[in-house]
Design a protein around this motif. Structure first.
Motif, PDB file in Angstrom:
ATOM      1  N   MET A 156       0.826  -1.211   0.000  1.00  0.00           N
ATOM      2  CA  MET A 156       0.000   0.000   0.000  1.00  0.00           C
ATOM      3  C   MET A 156       0.858   1.258   0.000  1.00  0.00           C
ATOM      4  SD  MET A 156      -3.051  -0.907  -0.361  1.00  0.00           S
ATOM      5  CE  MET A 156      -3.915   0.608   0.015  1.00  0.00           C
ATOM      6  N   SER A 157       2.067   1.171   0.566  1.00  0.00           N
ATOM      7  CA  SER A 157       2.945   2.343   0.569  1.00  0.00           C
ATOM      8  C   SER A 157       3.324   2.750  -0.849  1.00  0.00           C
ATOM      9  CB  SER A 157       4.208   2.070   1.394  1.00  0.00           C
ATOM     10  OG  SER A 157       5.152   1.296   0.675  1.00  0.00           O
ATOM     11  N   LEU A 158       3.258   1.787  -1.769  1.00  0.00           N
ATOM     12  CA  LEU A 158       3.637   2.063  -3.160  1.00  0.00           C
ATOM     13  C   LEU A 158       2.596   2.893  -3.897  1.00  0.00           C
ATOM     14  CD1 LEU A 158       5.196  -1.406  -4.075  1.00  0.00           C
ATOM     15  CD2 LEU A 158       6.378   0.683  -3.341  1.00  0.00           C
ATOM     16  N   MET A 159       1.537   3.266  -3.213  1.00  0.00           N
ATOM     17  CA  MET A 159       0.549   4.158  -3.823  1.00  0.00           C
ATOM     18  C   MET A 159       1.109   5.579  -3.936  1.00  0.00           C
ATOM     19  SD  MET A 159      -3.023   2.786  -2.188  1.00  0.00           S
ATOM     20  CE  MET A 159      -3.969   4.048  -3.007  1.00  0.00           C
ATOM     21  N   LYS A 160       2.135   5.896  -3.147  1.00  0.00           N
ATOM     22  CA  LYS A 160       2.737   7.226  -3.185  1.00  0.00           C
ATOM     23  C   LYS A 160       3.954   7.211  -4.099  1.00  0.00           C
ATOM     24  CE  LYS A 160       1.257   8.669   1.398  1.00  0.00           C
ATOM     25  NZ  LYS A 160       1.708   9.165   2.705  1.00  0.00           N
ATOM     26  N   ALA A 161       4.004   8.179  -5.005  1.00  0.00           N
ATOM     27  CA  ALA A 161       5.090   8.249  -5.997  1.00  0.00           C
ATOM     28  C   ALA A 161       6.459   8.267  -5.342  1.00  0.00           C
ATOM     29  CB  ALA A 161       4.901   9.470  -6.892  1.00  0.00           C
ATOM     30  N   GLU A 162       6.611   9.018  -4.265  1.00  0.00           N
ATOM     31  CA  GLU A 162       7.934   9.104  -3.628  1.00  0.00           C
ATOM     32  C   GLU A 162       8.365   7.754  -3.057  1.00  0.00           C
ATOM     33  OE1 GLU A 162       4.988  10.896  -0.531  1.00  0.00           O
ATOM     34  OE2 GLU A 162       5.261  11.017  -2.696  1.00  0.00           O
ATOM     35  N   ASN A 163       7.416   6.954  -2.589  1.00  0.00           N
ATOM     36  CA  ASN A 163       7.762   5.617  -2.088  1.00  0.00           C
ATOM     37  C   ASN A 163       8.117   4.670  -3.226  1.00  0.00           C
ATOM     38  OD1 ASN A 163       7.368   6.446   0.546  1.00  0.00           O
ATOM     39  ND2 ASN A 163       5.259   5.715   0.617  1.00  0.00           N
ATOM     40  N   ARG A 164       7.406   4.787  -4.341  1.00  0.00           N
ATOM     41  CA  ARG A 164       7.758   3.960  -5.505  1.00  0.00           C
ATOM     42  C   ARG A 164       9.167   4.273  -5.966  1.00  0.00           C
ATOM     43  NH1 ARG A 164       2.455   5.373  -6.829  1.00  0.00           N
ATOM     44  NH2 ARG A 164       3.112   6.926  -8.370  1.00  0.00           N
ATOM     45  N   GLU A 165       9.535   5.543  -5.989  1.00  0.00           N
ATOM     46  CA  GLU A 165      10.882   5.939  -6.412  1.00  0.00           C
ATOM     47  C   GLU A 165      11.939   5.416  -5.442  1.00  0.00           C
ATOM     48  OE1 GLU A 165      11.604   7.038  -9.403  1.00  0.00           O
ATOM     49  OE2 GLU A 165       9.443   6.904  -9.738  1.00  0.00           O
TER      50      GLU A 165
END
Length: 145
Positions: A32-41
């Motif tokens: 679920m954290s991967l919903m935020k762009a900065e976390n995906r990066e």
């Protein structure tokens, strides 16, 4: 206390129930954290370091690193949360589902268009080889969950 789980004898199926939910809590929270762009990066920049920030088992982390979705599911991952890992890597849900069945995306698509996976060998079987309906334990008829 273990609950009666008559669905455990369906070949190749992991049911996401309360026990699986507890087992996969941190794995699913990571997804679920991967919903935020900065976390995906951050994840894409150093997958191992990002995973180490989460209270997941080493086995769960390795399943994510290997993109082994079947293993992640067996370790408590929910496919709808795990889809966020695939999306982070630019994979469609169809590509992910194909990889989980040992098929290419095209083979998986063709199977689904032609009606899906055969039920043969993929349902609860009785001793004589015929499908048996799941029955509620005595005293449970009509009882609501």
């Amino acid at each position: 206390m273990s609950l009666d789980k008559p669905y455990q004898d369906i070949p190749g199926t992991t049911i996401f129930d309360a026990e699986q939910s507890r087992k996969g809590y941190w794995l699913n929270q990571f997804c679920m954290s991967l919903m935020k762009a900065e976390n995906r990066e951050r994840f894409k920049a150093n997958q191992r370091a990002y995973l180490d920030e989460w209270a997941m088992s080493e086995e769960q982390k390795q399943a994510v690193l290997d993109m082994d979705l079947n293993r992640a599911i067996s370790l408590g991952g929910n496919i709808y949360f795990l889809a966020k890992i695939g999306a982070t890597h630019g994979r469609s849900f169809q590509q992910m589902a194909g990889s989980m069945t040992g098929m290419t995306e095209e083979e998986y698509r063709a199977m689904m268009i032609s009606g899906g996976r055969s039920v043969e060998g993929n349902r609860k079987l009785g001793e004589d080889g015929t499908a048996q309906p799941h029955r509620q334990p005595q005293g449970q008829a009509g009882k609501k969950d």
